[in-house]
Design an enzyme around this catalytic site. Structure first.
Site, PDB file in Angstrom:
ATOM      1  N   GLU A   1      -5.514  -4.614  10.808  1.00  0.00           N
ATOM      2  CA  GLU A   1      -4.567  -3.521  10.989  1.00  0.00           C
ATOM      3  C   GLU A   1      -4.902  -2.767  12.274  1.00  0.00           C
ATOM      4  O   GLU A   1      -5.738  -1.847  12.257  1.00  0.00           O
ATOM      5  CB  GLU A   1      -4.644  -2.561   9.800  1.00  0.00           C
ATOM      6  CG  GLU A   1      -4.246  -3.190   8.485  1.00  0.00           C
ATOM      7  CD  GLU A   1      -3.620  -2.183   7.527  1.00  0.00           C
ATOM      8  OE1 GLU A   1      -2.472  -2.394   7.132  1.00  0.00           O
ATOM      9  OE2 GLU A   1      -4.267  -1.174   7.211  1.00  0.00           O
TER      10      GLU A   1
ATOM     11  N   GLY B   1       4.567   1.730   4.709  1.00  0.00           N
ATOM     12  CA  GLY B   1       5.837   2.453   4.581  1.00  0.00           C
ATOM     13  C   GLY B   1       6.967   1.641   3.965  1.00  0.00           C
ATOM     14  O   GLY B   1       7.666   2.123   3.051  1.00  0.00           O
TER      15      GLY B   1
ATOM     16  N   GLY C   1       1.751   2.863  10.615  1.00  0.00           N
ATOM     17  CA  GLY C   1       2.661   3.977  10.372  1.00  0.00           C
ATOM     18  C   GLY C   1       3.387   4.481  11.606  1.00  0.00           C
ATOM     19  O   GLY C   1       3.969   5.568  11.592  1.00  0.00           O
TER      20      GLY C   1
ATOM     21  N   ASN D   1       0.865  -1.188   0.000  1.00  0.00           N
ATOM     22  CA  ASN D   1       0.000   0.000   0.000  1.00  0.00           C
ATOM     23  C   ASN D   1       0.900   1.235   0.000  1.00  0.00           C
ATOM     24  O   ASN D   1       1.445   1.608   1.027  1.00  0.00           O
ATOM     25  CB  ASN D   1      -0.890  -0.036   1.249  1.00  0.00           C
ATOM     26  CG  ASN D   1      -1.737   1.224   1.382  1.00  0.00           C
ATOM     27  OD1 ASN D   1      -1.856   1.990   0.426  1.00  0.00           O
ATOM     28  ND2 ASN D   1      -2.302   1.429   2.562  1.00  0.00           N
TER      29      ASN D   1
ATOM     30  N   SER E   1       3.117  -1.438  10.483  1.00  0.00           N
ATOM     31  CA  SER E   1       4.558  -1.390  10.775  1.00  0.00           C
ATOM     32  C   SER E   1       5.290  -2.700  10.480  1.00  0.00           C
ATOM     33  O   SER E   1       6.200  -3.091  11.202  1.00  0.00           O
ATOM     34  CB  SER E   1       4.794  -0.952  12.227  1.00  0.00           C
ATOM     35  OG  SER E   1       4.316   0.360  12.425  1.00  0.00           O
TER      36      SER E   1
ATOM     37  N   HIS F   1      -9.658   1.287   4.505  1.00  0.00           N
ATOM     38  CA  HIS F   1      -8.403   1.573   5.219  1.00  0.00           C
ATOM     39  C   HIS F   1      -8.651   2.609   6.321  1.00  0.00           C
ATOM     40  O   HIS F   1      -9.442   3.544   6.136  1.00  0.00           O
ATOM     41  CB  HIS F   1      -7.340   2.082   4.239  1.00  0.00           C
ATOM     42  CG  HIS F   1      -5.983   2.104   4.860  1.00  0.00           C
ATOM     43  ND1 HIS F   1      -5.574   3.107   5.681  1.00  0.00           N
ATOM     44  CD2 HIS F   1      -4.973   1.208   4.818  1.00  0.00           C
ATOM     45  CE1 HIS F   1      -4.352   2.837   6.121  1.00  0.00           C
ATOM     46  NE2 HIS F   1      -3.968   1.695   5.610  1.00  0.00           N
TER      47      HIS F   1
ATOM     48  N   GLU G   1      -7.047   5.069   7.287  1.00  0.00           N
ATOM     49  CA  GLU G   1      -6.796   6.476   6.924  1.00  0.00           C
ATOM     50  C   GLU G   1      -7.981   7.065   6.165  1.00  0.00           C
ATOM     51  O   GLU G   1      -8.274   8.253   6.289  1.00  0.00           O
ATOM     52  CB  GLU G   1      -5.490   6.580   6.127  1.00  0.00           C
ATOM     53  CG  GLU G   1      -4.280   6.412   7.051  1.00  0.00           C
ATOM     54  CD  GLU G   1      -3.060   5.795   6.412  1.00  0.00           C
ATOM     55  OE1 GLU G   1      -2.991   5.715   5.169  1.00  0.00           O
ATOM     56  OE2 GLU G   1      -2.160   5.371   7.160  1.00  0.00           O
TER      57      GLU G   1
ATOM     58  N   LYS H   1       0.035   4.217  -0.349  1.00  0.00           N
ATOM     59  CA  LYS H   1      -0.659   5.405   0.170  1.00  0.00           C
ATOM     60  C   LYS H   1      -0.477   6.574  -0.811  1.00  0.00           C
ATOM     61  O   LYS H   1      -0.475   6.339  -2.012  1.00  0.00           O
ATOM     62  CB  LYS H   1      -0.163   5.733   1.572  1.00  0.00           C
ATOM     63  CG  LYS H   1      -0.204   4.489   2.474  1.00  0.00           C
ATOM     64  CD  LYS H   1      -0.043   4.789   3.920  1.00  0.00           C
ATOM     65  CE  LYS H   1      -0.099   3.477   4.710  1.00  0.00           C
ATOM     66  NZ  LYS H   1      -0.142   3.662   6.141  1.00  0.00           N
TER      67      LYS H   1
HETATM   68  P1  PGA Z   1       2.494   0.826   7.667  1.00  0.00           P
HETATM   69  O1  PGA Z   1       1.064   0.941   7.000  1.00  0.00           O
HETATM   70  O2  PGA Z   1       3.101  -0.469   7.179  1.00  0.00           O
HETATM   71  O3  PGA Z   1       3.239   2.022   7.202  1.00  0.00           O
HETATM   72  O4  PGA Z   1       2.272   0.800   9.146  1.00  0.00           O
HETATM   73  C1  PGA Z   1       0.234  -0.169   6.862  1.00  0.00           C
HETATM   74  C2  PGA Z   1      -1.051   0.243   6.230  1.00  0.00           C
HETATM   75  O5  PGA Z   1      -1.546   1.337   6.548  1.00  0.00           O
HETATM   76  O6  PGA Z   1      -1.612  -0.476   5.396  1.00  0.00           O
END
Ligand code: PGA
Length: 216
Positions: free
Chosen positions: A140, A200, A146, A8, A178, A80, A82, A10
């Protein structure tokens, strides 16, 4: 067993040139790569980060499930955290997106941090069981997204088991939050997840390739 690894990206990167550079390094991994919409065509990527539930029409700024389907996209991330936070997406809206996507034979990766989100989103989809092969759940936990604070594998595993109890053993359940090359194995080996949703770390080709190697 082969695991499903999803990248992802983002809202990254800022240029098509960078997007091509990352994509070309990771495309052979067999992972699902979900770049921003504006790069989908140029990359020929197999995943998207969202879609709208109407097929076409006066919905300024939206991208429909049908457009993705017609572009050859195979997977779509929905719900998601976000989008729940910044676009105020509710379980009801996410449910409509899931329904439209499954009806178009897109594979849906539904992101949740609790079981009630699954139940609420599927509430108005009468035939979701018929499409269960196209539904993937990504667990998640909010605190892990993140932040660099990945969820303890034992704790994540409890959620994996709980999700399978609700949807059945055949549904694929991914862990996200993460994930990096240091902890990837914990989730697929120790906690027996069917794969990973990587944010990330998916923008760093070397790191991402390591994650795929470790998990597959
Ligand atoms: P992250 O994001 O690996 O940066 O924690 C995961 C996600 O939001 O799908």
């Amino acid at each position: 067993m082969k695991h499903l690894i999803v990248a992802n990206w983002k809202m990254n990167p800022s240029t098509l040139e960078e997007a091509k550079d990352i994509f070309n390094q990771v495309k052979e991994t067999g992972a699902v790569i979900c770049p921003p919409f504006v790069y989908l065509s140029a990359l020929g990527a197999n995943g998207a980060q969202d879609c709208f539930y109407e097929d076409k029409g006066a919905f300024t700024g939206e991208t429909s499930f049908l457009m993705l389907k017609n572009l050859g996209v195979e997977y779509v991330i929905l719900g998601h955290s976000e989008r729940r936070k910044y676009q105020k997406e509710t379980d009801a809206i996410i449910g409509k997106k899931i329904k439209a996507s499954l009806a178009a034979d897109l594979k849906v990766i539904l992101c949740v941090d609790r079981i009630s989100q699954i139940k609420n989103a599927l509430k108005k989809i009468e035939n979701w069981k018929l499409k269960i092969g196209n539904l993937v759940i990504a667990y998640e936990p909010l605190f892990a997204i993140g932040t660099g604070k990945a969820c303890p594998p034992e704790r994540a595993e409890k959620m994996r088991v709980a999700i399978k109890k609700v949807l059945g053993e055949s549904v694929l359940v991914l862990y996200g939050g993460s994930v990096n090359s240091q902890n990837a194995k914990d989730y697929v080996a120790k906690a027996s997840f069917d794969g990973l949703l990587v944010g990330g770390a998916s923008l760093k080709p070397k790191e991402f390739i390591d994650i795929v190697k470790i998990a597959c």
